[in-house]
Scaffold this motif. Structure first.
Motif, PDB file in Angstrom:
ATOM      1  N   SER A 437       0.823  -1.211   0.000  1.00  0.00           N
ATOM      2  CA  SER A 437       0.000   0.000   0.000  1.00  0.00           C
ATOM      3  C   SER A 437       0.858   1.263   0.000  1.00  0.00           C
ATOM      4  CB  SER A 437      -0.951  -0.006   1.196  1.00  0.00           C
ATOM      5  OG  SER A 437      -0.218  -0.040   2.420  1.00  0.00           O
ATOM      6  N   SER A 439       3.869   1.607  -1.240  1.00  0.00           N
ATOM      7  CA  SER A 439       4.504   1.748  -2.550  1.00  0.00           C
ATOM      8  C   SER A 439       3.569   2.484  -3.509  1.00  0.00           C
ATOM      9  CB  SER A 439       4.866   0.375  -3.103  1.00  0.00           C
ATOM     10  OG  SER A 439       5.508   0.495  -4.351  1.00  0.00           O
ATOM     11  N   ALA A 440       2.295   2.106  -3.502  1.00  0.00           N
ATOM     12  CA  ALA A 440       1.320   2.782  -4.365  1.00  0.00           C
ATOM     13  C   ALA A 440       1.089   4.218  -3.902  1.00  0.00           C
ATOM     14  CB  ALA A 440       0.011   1.997  -4.360  1.00  0.00           C
ATOM     15  N   HIS A 441       1.029   4.429  -2.588  1.00  0.00           N
ATOM     16  CA  HIS A 441       0.806   5.766  -2.034  1.00  0.00           C
ATOM     17  C   HIS A 441       1.924   6.720  -2.441  1.00  0.00           C
ATOM     18  CE1 HIS A 441       0.031   8.912   0.968  1.00  0.00           C
ATOM     19  NE2 HIS A 441       1.312   8.813   1.299  1.00  0.00           N
TER      20      HIS A 441
END
Length: 510
Positions: A437, A439-441
């Motif tokens: 999560s 990494s995507a943020h």
């Protein structure tokens, strides 16, 4: 005794008489009283504990003991050549002369005490020793050292008593049983397991548990014991304990009072998780190494300063020329063990960099202090420029914060630079259970260039003004390296670990 320069000199001669200063044979060394005898004599003479004595009084005891250790070491031909080549054949009767002695590097140490052990004053064949191994965390080469067993036990008692008075009595309060455990207990030949465990066993009024690696089941069993508890382990094993709180009673969680971590720096995220799980817990650094089972202890959780145990070692912070660093100056940590006549080691270079901090002076404790910076080998090379890993990490964290991308130190439980010179890759790995999560943020907050500009800015920011003139953003971009952060599962295999589970800050693959 002759003329004394001061009452303190007279005191030093009384507790360490001339007759004990210049042993000439191995048999003479074996007849010497232990250094503990000297310390107890000094305490009786002054009427207070060593750590309550002024630093000036402590210094005359240590200086005279160091002079005695040099004389003992000269009985060994290898040590005698090292000493005499540096300062001649005269006595080493001042700290100035002592600073002229060469530092004992790790390779010197390995040669002296591994294999045929040519650095021992009393031969191993005379018996009465304990052998302890080091896995070669920084050097890559395993080594052994040898301690006179009787004086090693006295060392444990001296350090354990200090911990009891200055840490445990403050935090393991109340009646009933009290407990201290270590997760290092399965590595009994390794220096950390046997030596730290030896100290913890000798804390007065506290029960000892050699727990070994903490599984949830073992931890929760120990936490069911009634009474306040302290646990010592490497940083990663202490951080893991936050996840073991589920299922514990409120009483058990409140009974965990002190977490002692013995490797590197405990990240703020790990501290916060531990405190949330165990409301009464404080986390303190326990700094130890081969030849020094207790180099420095963090007494105040709000300050990173480490306090040396008076009477245990001569702790030096030295410049590249071997001379003592000034107050506030960074240097190499060098230790001379004061206990143990049969196998002295003079000016052992531990392999860590520290900052000399102002001495602690108070009615109950007077001691030398320093602040941990990082491993001596924690430097990274890109082109012709050398970067301090600890300074680079702090600057990169600050850069991510400044640009409001991520509070790295509030989410990462582990941080590691991995440099692959052949592939020209520079990565900062951030261990976190929320790797996917986050990494995507972070990707959503960055430009198409990704994290590269922030890392480059942090690297440049970590350098001195002089170095930054040449090692600037343009030079890093033209170096051929790619720069990125990568989020990983802290329990996975992406983070490189040593044989005993430590996560080094720098992994440099050539």
């Amino acid at each position: 005794m002759g003329h004394f320069a001061s009452p303190l000199d007279k005191f030093a001669y009384k507790v360490l008489p001339d007759a004990t200063l210049n042993p000439c044979t191995v048999d003479h060394v074996l007849e010497l009283p232990s250094f503990l005898t000297t310390l107890l004599s000094a305490q009786a003479h002054v009427g207070c504990r060593i750590d309550e004595m002024s630093l000036e009084t402590q210094a005359v005891i240590v200086q005279r003991r160091v002079s005695q250790l040099v004389s003992i070491a000269r009985i060994n031909p290898l040590w005698r050549r090292r000493i005499d080549d540096a300062v001649g054949v005269g006595p080493v009767d001042s700290f100035d002369r002592f600073q002229a002695l060469p530092l004992t590097e790790k390779e010197d140490f390995r040669h002296m005490f591994t294999g045929s052990r040519p650095g021992m004053v009393v031969p191993i064949e005379r018996c009465g020793f304990e052998v302890v191994a080091s896995g070669g965390t920084s050097s890559g080469q395993p080594s052994e050292t040898v301690y006179p067993l009787g004086e090693l036990q006295e060392t444990y008692g001296w350090a354990g008593d200090f911990m009891g008075r200055h840490i445990m009595v403050r935090h393991l309060a109340g009646g009933g049983a009290k407990w201290v455990a270590t997760t290092l207990a399965d590595y009994q030949m390794w220096s950390s397991g046997t030596m730290v465990g030896g100290v913890l066993q000798r804390i007065p009024g506290v029960n000892y548990v050699g727990a070994g690696p903490m599984s949830r089941e073992v931890f929760q069993l120990m936490m069911s014991y009634p009474g306040p508890k302290a646990i010592m382990g490497i940083t990663q094993s202490i951080a893991l304990l936050a996840s073991f709180a589920d299922g514990l009673s409120r009483e058990a969680r409140h009974s965990f009072r002190v977490a002692l971590y013995g490797s590197g720096v405990l990240p703020p995220k790990a501290r916060a998780d531990l405190r949330q799980a165990y409301p009464n817990l404080i986390a303190l650094s326990y700094f130890a190494a081969t030849q020094a089972e207790t180099i420095g202890l963090q007494l105040d959780p709000e300050s990173p300063v480490l306090t040396a145990v008076p009477g245990l070692h001569l702790v030096e912070v030295v410049r590249p020329n071997g001379q003592w660093a000034a107050m506030g100056e960074e240097g190499e940590l060098v230790v001379t063990r004061l206990f143990g006549n049969a196998a002295p080691v003079l000016r052992y270079k531990i392999g860590d960099r520290v900052i000399r901090r102002p001495d602690l002076r108070s009615p109950s404790l007077n001691a030398m202090q320093f602040e941990y910076v990082g491993r001596s080998g924690d430097f990274m090379h890109i082109g012709d420029t050398q970067y301090s890993a600890s300074q680079a990490l702090a600057a990169i964290i600050a850069e991510f914060r400044r640009r409001q991308v991520l509070e790295i130190d509030s989410v990462a439980t582990d941080m590691q630079f991995q440099i692959d010179r052949a592939k020209r890759q520079f990565q900062l790995l951030l261990g976190t259970p929320e790797a996917v999560s986050l990494s995507a943020h972070v990707a959503a907050r960055l430009t198409p260039e990704g994290s590269s500009p922030l890392i480059i800015a942090g690297l440049v920011r970590s350098l001195s003004v002089f170095n930054a003139l040449e090692a600037n953003e343009a030079s890093l971009r033209s170096s051929g390296y790619s720069f990125a952060i990568r989020f990983v599962d802290p329990r996975g295999t992406d983070l490189a670990r040593t044989a005993v589970g430590k996560v080094p800050l720098v992994v440099d693959r050539v």
